[in-house]
Enzyme design. Structure first.
Site, PDB file in Angstrom:
ATOM      1  N   ARG A 231       0.917  -1.210  -0.010  1.00  0.00           N
ATOM      2  CA  ARG A 231      -0.022   0.198  -0.037  1.00  0.00           C
ATOM      3  C   ARG A 231       0.789   1.272   0.003  1.00  0.00           C
ATOM      4  NH1 ARG A 231      -3.078  -0.718   5.084  1.00  0.00           N
ATOM      5  NH2 ARG A 231      -3.591   1.441   4.898  1.00  0.00           N
TER       6      ARG A 231
ATOM      7  N   LYS B 296      -3.591  -6.045  14.122  1.00  0.00           N
ATOM      8  CA  LYS B 296      -2.379  -6.128  15.126  1.00  0.00           C
ATOM      9  C   LYS B 296      -2.859  -6.164  16.589  1.00  0.00           C
ATOM     10  CE  LYS B 296      -0.569  -3.238  12.375  1.00  0.00           C
ATOM     11  NZ  LYS B 296       0.055  -2.299  11.713  1.00  0.00           N
TER      12      LYS B 296
ATOM     13  N   SER C 110      -5.720  -2.996   9.172  1.00  0.00           N
ATOM     14  CA  SER C 110      -4.415  -2.941   9.427  1.00  0.00           C
ATOM     15  C   SER C 110      -4.355  -2.772  10.842  1.00  0.00           C
ATOM     16  CB  SER C 110      -3.878  -2.021   8.663  1.00  0.00           C
ATOM     17  OG  SER C 110      -2.272  -1.927   9.031  1.00  0.00           O
TER      18      SER C 110
HETATM   19  N1  URA Z   1      -0.834   2.433  11.024  1.00  0.00           N
HETATM   20  C1  URA Z   1      -0.988   0.937  10.446  1.00  0.00           C
HETATM   21  O1  URA Z   1      -0.696   0.254  11.397  1.00  0.00           O
HETATM   22  N2  URA Z   1      -1.610   0.606   9.354  1.00  0.00           N
HETATM   23  C2  URA Z   1      -2.198   1.548   8.554  1.00  0.00           C
HETATM   24  O2  URA Z   1      -2.769   1.021   7.701  1.00  0.00           O
HETATM   25  C3  URA Z   1      -2.040   2.932   8.702  1.00  0.00           C
HETATM   26  C4  URA Z   1      -1.493   3.283   9.891  1.00  0.00           C
END
Ligand code: URA
Length: 428
Positions: free
Chosen positions: A172, A191, A187
């Site tokens: 990206r 996590k 995203s």
């Molecule tokens: N921080 C992230 O971890 N992912 C993103 O897509 C944008 C900011």
């Protein structure tokens, strides 16, 4: 191996505003992670998602598929609630440093996996690495032990969490598709959910120094992430907070640690204290603790005790002198009046150019570099008074830092007031 779907069909569905099925999403993430979808195909799909969006069920499944691409941590053996905070990133945003030990004072464990800075926003690990001896890499067992013994950990995320996201994010980054809200939300949340926290508070920044410059998009991102957290059984709340001006009076690495320690000692700039206390209250409430008084724990030294133990547990000396930049230059106020604007992006870029941040992942940061501010919006200033001090080990950087600051300062006639609202909204 025979593939269940064809990448071109998946791209066409999103291109034509269609909805992907759960099976198609699971296959897409898995096939991309193992190399069965080519980068150019995934780039086309990302662009179709950026332009045409995804519905809530699609985003939720996309997030779950990214979580499933790697390991999932589990802190249930701790026998106490866990809570984490994620900030979408800003200038002078050192809040994680005082916040993690502060929340741990009240018996809520804080597993904070953090990253390094890239571009004008600083990284929590870069800041903490300015403390002599402190090291960011912990095994999962060490992390669990520190959570049990100290209550708070700030460390580097291992490579096992959401590996699909690492590959996707790198793609990206070079294909103009970072800004898609479904992709940002999935995203970040993949996590955080894989990390195993029981509750989560999101600090979604709005303004020039933030990822999201306008409030409507920041709100949409916050709502999407809160929904994803809830779908995954993580009690999630978001605050929308201002990032039109830096937080506190420092933007850099060691100087932000110094300011965080001031907050832990019961002092520090009022905006940093206000946001730290508010986020602590939100994290504690999300974790089921409703009668805590975080402001008192900053004043009476309890948060500082946890900080000292947290830094020592990772090899750091919390009492050691912090690195100081070799060179400094002062920026003077150009006129008399009230400081009504001090642009976050400009200060962030200046700190970055002075050496506090990195342009490429492999660059090293200077621990002592950054910008120390002597006035915040709302202050009355006199022409010729120091407004900021620029700090670096490499003085050839001053010129470009000054260029970044050329339009950063707005001084209005006496009696003017800046538009100030640190906490814009709460989304639950
Ligand atoms: N921080 C992230 O971890 N992912 C993103 O897509 C944008 C900011």
């Amino acid at each position: 191996m025979t593939e269940a779907f064809d990448a071109v069909d998946i791209i066409r569905i999103k291109r034509d505003h269609g909805i992907l099925s759960p099976e198609q999403i699971d296959w897409t993430i898995d096939a991309y992670t193992r190399g069965a979808i080519a980068d150019e195909q995934m780039a086309a799909l990302n662009m179709a998602i950026l332009l045409n969006g995804m519905d809530r069920a699609e985003i939720s499944r996309w997030t779950a598929a990214m979580i499933a691409s790697g390991e999932r941590m589990d802190f249930s053996s701790l026998g106490r609630p866990t809570s984490d905070k994620h900030s979408t990133g800003g200038v002078g945003d050192k809040i994680t440093l005082p916040l993690a030990p502060l929340v741990a004072v009240f018996g809520v464990a804080v597993p904070q996996l953090s990253g390094r800075g890239l571009g004008h926003t600083g990284g929590t690990l870069d800041k903490l690495e300015s403390i002599p001896g402190w090291q960011p890499h912990l095994s999962n067992e060490d992390m669990l032990r520190q959570l049990a013994e100290v209550g708070a950990v700030i460390c580097a995320a291992g490579t096992g969490l959401a590996p699909a996201d690492k590959k996707l994010y790198a793609l990206r980054d070079v294909t103009g598709t970072v800004e898609a809200i479904p992709l940002i939300a999935s995203s970040i949340m993949s996590k955080k959910i894989a990390e195993g926290t029981g509750s989560l508070v999101l600090d979604v920044k709005v303004g020039s120094g933030a990822f999201m410059k306008d409030e409507a998009r920041a709100r949409e991102l916050a709502e999407t992430m809160v929904a994803l957290g809830k779908d995954a059984g993580v009690n999630t709340v978001a605050l929308l907070t201002d990032m039109s001006t830096p937080l506190g009076l420092t933007a850099g690495n060691a100087i932000e640690v110094e300011e965080s320690v001031e907050v832990l000692a019961g002092g520090g700039p009022s905006d940093v204290v206000e946001l730290t206390v508010r986020l602590a209250e939100e994290m504690l409430a999300c974790a089921g603790v409703h009668d805590a008084d975080p402001a008192a724990a900053l004043k009476d030294g309890r948060a500082m005790d946890v900080w000292n133990r947290m830094i020592e547990a990772q090899g750091g000396d919390p009492r050691a002198a912090l690195p100081v930049a070799k060179e400094s230059e002062v920026v003077l106020a150009p006129a008399d009046g009230v400081l009504v604007g001090l642009d976050a992006l400009a200060v962030g870029v200046a700190a970055w150019r002075l050496g506090a941040g990195r342009a490429r992942k492999e660059d090293r940061v200077q621990a002592g570099a950054g910008v120390r501010m002597h006035a915040k919006p709302g202050a009355t200033v006199r022409a010729g008074e120091p407004l900021m001090t620029l700090l670096t080990d490499t003085p050839e950087r001053f010129e470009r830092a000054r260029e970044a600051l050329a339009d950063a300062v707005v001084i209005a006639p006496e009696g003017s007031r800046p538009a100030q609202r640190l906490i814009i909204d709460r989304i639950a």
